[in-house]
Write a protein that holds these residues in place. Structure first.
Motif, PDB file in Angstrom:
ATOM      1  N   GLY A 152       0.840  -0.994   0.130  1.00 60.05           N
ATOM      2  CA  GLY A 152       0.251   0.045   0.042  1.00 60.05           C
ATOM      3  C   GLY A 152       0.631   1.237  -0.142  1.00 60.05           C
ATOM      4  N   LEU A 153       2.005   1.117   0.614  1.00 59.50           N
ATOM      5  CA  LEU A 153       2.822   2.303   0.743  1.00 59.50           C
ATOM      6  C   LEU A 153       3.412   2.773  -0.711  1.00 59.50           C
ATOM      7  CD1 LEU A 153       4.871   1.674   4.206  1.00 59.50           C
ATOM      8  CD2 LEU A 153       2.987   3.501   3.701  1.00 59.50           C
ATOM      9  N   VAL A 154       3.385   1.873  -1.542  1.00 56.54           N
ATOM     10  CA  VAL A 154       4.043   1.889  -2.773  1.00 56.54           C
ATOM     11  C   VAL A 154       2.712   2.453  -3.601  1.00 56.54           C
ATOM     12  CG1 VAL A 154       4.834   1.084  -4.785  1.00 56.54           C
ATOM     13  CG2 VAL A 154       5.885   0.167  -2.784  1.00 56.54           C
ATOM     14  N   CYS A 155       1.650   1.900  -3.576  1.00 56.23           N
ATOM     15  CA  CYS A 155       0.393   2.223  -4.385  1.00 56.23           C
ATOM     16  C   CYS A 155      -0.128   3.485  -4.056  1.00 56.23           C
ATOM     17  CB  CYS A 155      -0.775   1.233  -4.180  1.00 56.23           C
ATOM     18  SG  CYS A 155      -0.460  -0.567  -4.442  1.00 56.23           S
ATOM     19  N   PHE A 156       0.169   4.137  -2.774  1.00 55.31           N
ATOM     20  CA  PHE A 156      -0.557   5.212  -2.505  1.00 55.31           C
ATOM     21  C   PHE A 156       0.374   6.686  -3.086  1.00 55.31           C
ATOM     22  CE2 PHE A 156      -1.931   3.132   1.480  1.00 55.31           C
ATOM     23  CZ  PHE A 156      -3.096   2.937   1.106  1.00 55.31           C
ATOM     24  N   ARG A 157       1.473   6.350  -3.677  1.00 52.53           N
ATOM     25  CA  ARG A 157       2.114   7.259  -4.294  1.00 52.53           C
ATOM     26  C   ARG A 157       1.510   7.783  -5.609  1.00 52.53           C
ATOM     27  NH1 ARG A 157       7.785   7.775  -3.161  1.00 52.53           N
ATOM     28  NH2 ARG A 157       7.995   8.376  -5.211  1.00 52.53           N
ATOM     29  N   PHE A 158       0.427   6.975  -6.008  1.00 55.99           N
ATOM     30  CA  PHE A 158      -0.489   7.145  -7.194  1.00 55.99           C
ATOM     31  C   PHE A 158      -2.125   7.601  -6.736  1.00 55.99           C
ATOM     32  CE2 PHE A 158       2.830   4.384  -8.093  1.00 55.99           C
ATOM     33  CZ  PHE A 158       3.761   4.765  -9.163  1.00 55.99           C
ATOM     34  N   ARG A 159      -2.609   8.226  -7.773  1.00 54.15           N
ATOM     35  CA  ARG A 159      -3.841   8.388  -7.621  1.00 54.15           C
ATOM     36  C   ARG A 159      -4.721   8.085  -8.709  1.00 54.15           C
ATOM     37  NH1 ARG A 159      -1.881   9.804  -3.484  1.00 54.15           N
ATOM     38  NH2 ARG A 159      -1.718  11.586  -2.366  1.00 54.15           N
ATOM     39  N   GLY A 160      -6.059   7.899  -8.644  1.00 57.61           N
ATOM     40  CA  GLY A 160      -7.018   7.415  -9.469  1.00 57.61           C
ATOM     41  C   GLY A 160      -6.692   6.141 -10.136  1.00 57.61           C
ATOM     42  N   HIS A 161      -6.807   6.391 -11.571  1.00 57.55           N
ATOM     43  CA  HIS A 161      -6.607   5.226 -12.471  1.00 57.55           C
ATOM     44  C   HIS A 161      -5.622   4.592 -12.277  1.00 57.55           C
ATOM     45  CE1 HIS A 161     -10.253   7.213 -14.456  1.00 57.55           C
ATOM     46  NE2 HIS A 161     -10.709   6.039 -14.576  1.00 57.55           N
TER      47      HIS A 161
END
Length: 261
Positions: A97-106
Motif C-alpha cells: 500500500g505504501l507504494v500504491c499510495f504514491r499514485f492517484r485515481g486510475h
C-alpha cells in the motif's frame, strides 16, 4: 433492519438442518460465507475509503499459501496458522500500500492490478514452496473439538459450515466496529475530500495504510478459509478475474453498505 438481520442470522445458523438433504445448496452457502470475508475487507477499502484495489485476491493468496505451508509443511494447527496467515497478508498489504499510495485515481488501480498479477505469478511459478500450477494439496480441516467424551469434527461439510459462518460474522463485526469508530469517520473524510482532510491535520497516508492493511488482512483470512474448504490452494483461485469478481460483489451488493457484501 436489525430484526431482518437477526432473522437472517437465525436462518443461516439453522441452514445445515433445512439443507441437510441438499449438499449442493450447503456447499454454495459455505462458498458464500468464504467469499463474504474478503468482500468485507474490500468494502472497507473501496466503499468506505475510496481505494479501488484490482489485486485484492492476490492478498487472499498470500494468506492461503502461508497457511498451507504452515499446516502441511510445518504441522501447525488451523487456528495458529490462520492467525499467522492473516497477519502476513495484512503486513504485505501495508507494505504494498505504501507504494500504491504514491499514485492517484486510475494509476492507483493499475498499480494494485500489477501487484496482484505479480503475486499470482509467484504462486504459479515458485514450485518449491507453492507447488506451482498443480496446486498445494492436502490442506487439513480444523482439528476436532472435544468436550469430555464428545467429539465435534469439522470434516463434514455441515460442521465446517459453522467455521465459515463464524468467520464471516467476525468479518462483519470488524467492519461494523471500524465504520462506527473514529477511524471510520476519518476514512469517510478522506474519501470525500482528501486535500481538505489533510488541511485539517489528518495524516491521510497513515490512515489509508491502516485500512489497506485491515482490508488485505481480511482477504488473507478469506484465503485461508477457502483453501481449508476446498482442501487445496491453487493459483487459479487468486487471479485478476477473481479480484474483479470481488469488486463486482462489493459494487452489486452496495459499496459503502455494511450488509452489501
Amino acid at each position: 433492519p436489525k430484526i431482518a438481520l437477526a432473522l437472517c442470522l437465525i436462518a443461516l445458523v439453522a441452514a445445515p438442518q433445512w439443507a441437510s438433504s441438499q449438499p449442493y445448496l450447503l456447499h454454495m452457502l459455505v462458498l458464500a460465507c468464504v467469499l463474504v470475508v474478503p468482500a468485507v475487507g474490500l468494502n472497507l477499502m473501496l466503499g468506505y475509503s475510496g481505494l479501488v484495489s484490482l489485486g485484492h485476491m492476490g492478498f487472499a493468496g498470500i494468506g492461503a499459501y502461508v497457511a498451507a505451508v504452515l499446516m502441511v509443511d510445518a504441522h501447525w494447527g488451523f487456528w495458529s496458522a490462520l492467525t499467522a496467515a492473516t497477519l502476513a497478508a495484512g503486513g504485505a498489504g501495508a507494505l504494498i500500500g505504501l507504494v500504491c499510495f504514491r499514485f492517484r485515481g486510475h494509476f492507483f488501480m493499475i498499480v494494485t492490478l500489477a501487484f496482484g498479477l505479480m503475486l499470482h505469478a509467484v504462486m504459479n511459478n515458485w514450485d518449491a514452496v507453492t507447488r506451482g500450477a498443480a496446486g498445494f494439496a492436502g490442506i487439513p480441516r480444523p482439528s476436532p473439538i472435544r468436550w469430555g467424551d464428545s467429539v465435534f469434527s469439522f470434516g463434514p461439510l455441515n460442521h465446517f459450515y459453522y467455521v465459515a459462518l463464524g468467520l464471516a460474522c467476525l468479518a462483519f463485526v470488524v467492519q461494523y466496529g471500524v465504520v462506527h469508530s473514529h477511524l471510520g469517520r476519518i476514512l469517510a473524510a478522506i474519501r470525500q475530500d482528501e486535500p481538505l482532510a489533510r488541511s485539517r491535520g489528518v495524516n491521510a497516508l497513515l490512515y489509508k495504510t491502516v485500512v489497506f492493511a485491515l482490508g488485505t488482512g481480511l482477504a488473507g483470512l478469506g484465503g485461508v478459509l477457502q483453501v481449508c474448504f476446498l482442501r487445496v490452494a491453487a493459483p487459479a483461485s487468486f487471479t485478476m478475474l477473481e479480484s474483479i469478481n470481488m469488486v463486482l460483489i462489493v459494487i452489486i451488493g452496495g459499496a459503502g453498505s455494511l450488509v452489501g457484501p
